[in-house]
Design a protein around this motif. Structure first.
Motif, PDB file in Angstrom:
ATOM      1  N   LEU A 239       0.830  -1.207   0.000  1.00 16.43           N
ATOM      2  CA  LEU A 239       0.000   0.000   0.000  1.00 16.43           C
ATOM      3  C   LEU A 239       0.862   1.253   0.000  1.00 16.43           C
ATOM      4  CD1 LEU A 239      -2.880  -0.948   2.489  1.00 16.43           C
ATOM      5  CD2 LEU A 239      -3.005  -0.759  -0.001  1.00 16.43           C
ATOM      6  N   LEU A 240       1.934   1.250   0.752  1.00 11.92           N
ATOM      7  CA  LEU A 240       2.802   2.420   0.809  1.00 11.92           C
ATOM      8  C   LEU A 240       3.436   2.705  -0.549  1.00 11.92           C
ATOM      9  CD1 LEU A 240       4.001   4.633   2.547  1.00 11.92           C
ATOM     10  CD2 LEU A 240       5.836   3.077   3.194  1.00 11.92           C
ATOM     11  N   ASN A 241       3.908   1.668  -1.223  1.00 10.34           N
ATOM     12  CA  ASN A 241       4.500   1.847  -2.552  1.00 10.34           C
ATOM     13  C   ASN A 241       3.460   2.309  -3.565  1.00 10.34           C
ATOM     14  OD1 ASN A 241       7.504   0.933  -2.819  1.00 10.34           O
ATOM     15  ND2 ASN A 241       6.600  -0.544  -1.402  1.00 10.34           N
ATOM     16  N   ASP A 242       2.260   1.754  -3.500  1.00  4.02           N
ATOM     17  CA  ASP A 242       1.210   2.143  -4.438  1.00  4.02           C
ATOM     18  C   ASP A 242       0.753   3.575  -4.182  1.00  4.02           C
ATOM     19  OD1 ASP A 242       1.388  -0.316  -5.615  1.00  4.02           O
ATOM     20  OD2 ASP A 242      -0.455  -1.119  -4.740  1.00  4.02           O
ATOM     21  N   PHE A 243       0.631   3.946  -2.901  1.00  4.25           N
ATOM     22  CA  PHE A 243       0.306   5.340  -2.567  1.00  4.25           C
ATOM     23  C   PHE A 243       1.342   6.277  -3.163  1.00  4.25           C
ATOM     24  CE2 PHE A 243       1.919   8.738   0.145  1.00  4.25           C
ATOM     25  CZ  PHE A 243       0.874   9.646   0.060  1.00  4.25           C
ATOM     26  N   TYR A 244       2.611   5.959  -2.976  1.00  5.08           N
ATOM     27  CA  TYR A 244       3.674   6.862  -3.415  1.00  5.08           C
ATOM     28  C   TYR A 244       3.705   6.984  -4.935  1.00  5.08           C
ATOM     29  CZ  TYR A 244       8.055   9.423  -3.234  1.00  5.08           C
ATOM     30  OH  TYR A 244       9.022  10.402  -3.354  1.00  5.08           O
ATOM     31  N   GLN A 245       3.381   5.906  -5.629  1.00  7.90           N
ATOM     32  CA  GLN A 245       3.331   5.956  -7.091  1.00  7.90           C
ATOM     33  C   GLN A 245       2.316   6.997  -7.561  1.00  7.90           C
ATOM     34  OE1 GLN A 245       2.791   2.103  -8.982  1.00  7.90           O
ATOM     35  NE2 GLN A 245       1.700   3.024 -10.694  1.00  7.90           N
TER      36      GLN A 245
END
Length: 343
Positions: A174-180
Motif C-alpha cells: 500500500l505504501l508503494n502504491d500510494f507513493y506511485q
C-alpha cells in the motif's frame, strides 16, 4: 515550574501526555519529529514544562537549515498545525518563550508557530487566506452515510459502479502504491514531492496510528491517501489521484473509505486539511459536512500572518515548468528541494 528539552529516553513521557490531552493533533505525536529527523536529517526538539516531576505542557519544534540561509525553527513544518499543548494558556506561552530563547534569542523572527484557530463564520471567510476543514463524526459509518445528501451518496456509489476497488491498511504494498500516485500528482500540480523515505519513517514511527488507503482501477493504483490518528482525531495530510482517472471518481471512494473506517473506530473528528475558502478543494471538503477553522500562522513576537496565498510570478513559472518535467526527474530531484520547503 521547570522547562527543559526532553532527551530521547524521555519521549515516552511526551507521548503519554499527547495521548491524554484533549487538544492533541496527530502532528503532536512523537513520531512526526522522529520521522522528519530520520528522513531529512533536520533536528527535532521536544520542549516540556514539568511541575512536581509531571509534564504539564509540551512544544515540538523542527529546525530546517536551507543551504546558504539561516536556520528556520517551526512548530511544525510540513503540516497545518503544531504549537504547544499545555494544561493552561500561561504554561503554553512560557513554553513558547523558553523555546525561542533557547533556539534563536537574537533572531526570534526565525521561529514560527502554526496554531489551530477557532471556527470561521461564513461572513468572515473572505478574510481568511487559508483554513482547515474539520468534520465532527457521529460514531459509526452508517450514521455518517445517512447524514449525507443524496447527491453525495450517489457520487460515492459512482466509483464502485465504475469498477474501482479499494484497500485499506498498513503494509509495504500500500505504501508503494500510494507513493506511485503521489509522485505523479505532485508533478501535475507543479510541486516538488516528498521523498519516499519520509513515508517509510512515518509508517515506522506511527505504528497503529497510521492508516493508508489506495484505490485501484484494474489493479492499477489511481488514488491514495494517508491518515494519521490520535485517540479521538484523524488528519489526512496527503491524498492524491491520477488525473486521467478522475472521471471514475477515485477521490470519492478514497475519502469515503477513510471516513468510514475512522468513524467506525469511534474517533470524534476528521481533519480534511488546509484549503483556500471557496476554491475547488474547499468545496470538495465542505460537501462532506466539514466546516472551516482558522489557521493562525505567525512568526514569534511579530504576529505577522504567513502569506499562504501569495504567489509570485517566479513561483508560478516554477510550477508551470515542473509540470512539464519527466516524472522520473521530478521523483529524483523533488525530495532534494522539498525537504527545505516547510509548507
Amino acid at each position: 515550574m521547570e522547562f527543559s528539552q526532553l532527551k530521547k529516553e524521555q519521549l515516552g513521557e511526551w507521548q503519554a501526555y499527547v495521548d491524554q490531552h484533549p487538544d492533541a493533533t496527530p502532528y503532536h505525536h512523537v513520531g512526526w519529529g522522529q520521522a522528519i529527523t530520520s528522513a531529512y536529517k533536520h533536528t527535532s526538539y521536544y520542549f516540556a514544562a514539568k511541575q512536581d516531576g509531571q509534564i504539564v505542557g509540551i512544544l515540538p519544534v523542527v529546525a530546517i537549515k536551507p543551504p546558504l540561509k539561516s536556520t528556520q525553527y517551526c512548530s511544525l513544518p510540513f503540516c497545518d498545525v503544531g504549537g504547544p499543548l499545555a494544561n493552561d494558556n500561561k504554561t503554553a506561552q512560557q513554553l513558547i518563550d523558553f523555546a525561542a530563547e533557547s533556539l534563536c534569542a537574537e533572531q526570534p523572527e526565525l521561529f514560527s508557530l502554526r496554531l489551530a484557530g477557532k471556527p470561521v463564520p461564513e461572513e468572515e471567510l473572505s478574510a481568511q487566506a487559508k483554513v482547515r476543514m474539520l468534520l465532527t463524526l457521529p460514531g459509526d459509518a452508517e450514521t455518517l452515510m445517512a447524514s449525507f445528501k443524496s447527491k453525495l451518496r450517489s457520487q460515492i456509489r459512482k466509483a464502485e459502479k465504475n469498477g474501482l476497488t479499494c484497500q485499506l491498511g498498513r503494509n509495504d504494498t500500500l505504501l508503494n502504491d500510494f507513493y506511485q500516485v503521489f509522485v505523479a500528482n505532485m508533478r501535475d500540480l507543479g510541486s516538488p514531492v516528498h521523498g519516499f523515505s519520509l513515508f517509510e519513517q512515518l509508517e515506522k514511527c506511527y505504528g497503529d496510528s497510521i492508516l493508508m488507503s489506495v484505490v485501484y482501477s484494474e489493479n492499477k493504483p489511481v488514488g491514495g491517501g494517508i491518515v494519521l490518528m490520535t485517540k479521538d482525531r484523524a488528519s489526512i495530510p496527503w491524498a492524491s489521484t491520477i488525473q486521467e482517472y478522475n472521471r471514475l471518481a477515485p477521490n470519492m471512494m478514497l475519502y469515503w473509505s477513510l471516513l468510514a473506517r475512522i468513524a467506525d473506530s469511534g474517533r470524534k473528528e476528521f481533519d480534511f486539511g488546509r484549503s483556500t475558502p471557496n476554491e475547488g478543494t474547499y468545496k470538495f471538503k465542505a460537501q462532506w459536512g466539514a466546516t472551516p477553522h482558522a489557521l493562525e500562522w505567525f512568526a514569534y513576537k511579530q504576529l505577522q500572518e504567513d502569506k499562504l496565498s501569495t504567489s509570485s510570478s517566479a513561483r508560478l513559472l516554477a510550477e508551470k515548468t515542473w509540470r512539464h518535467m519527466p516524472l522520473g526527474v521530478t521523483k529524483a530531484i523533488g525530495p532534494m528541494l522539498r525537504r527545505y520547503i516547510n509548507l
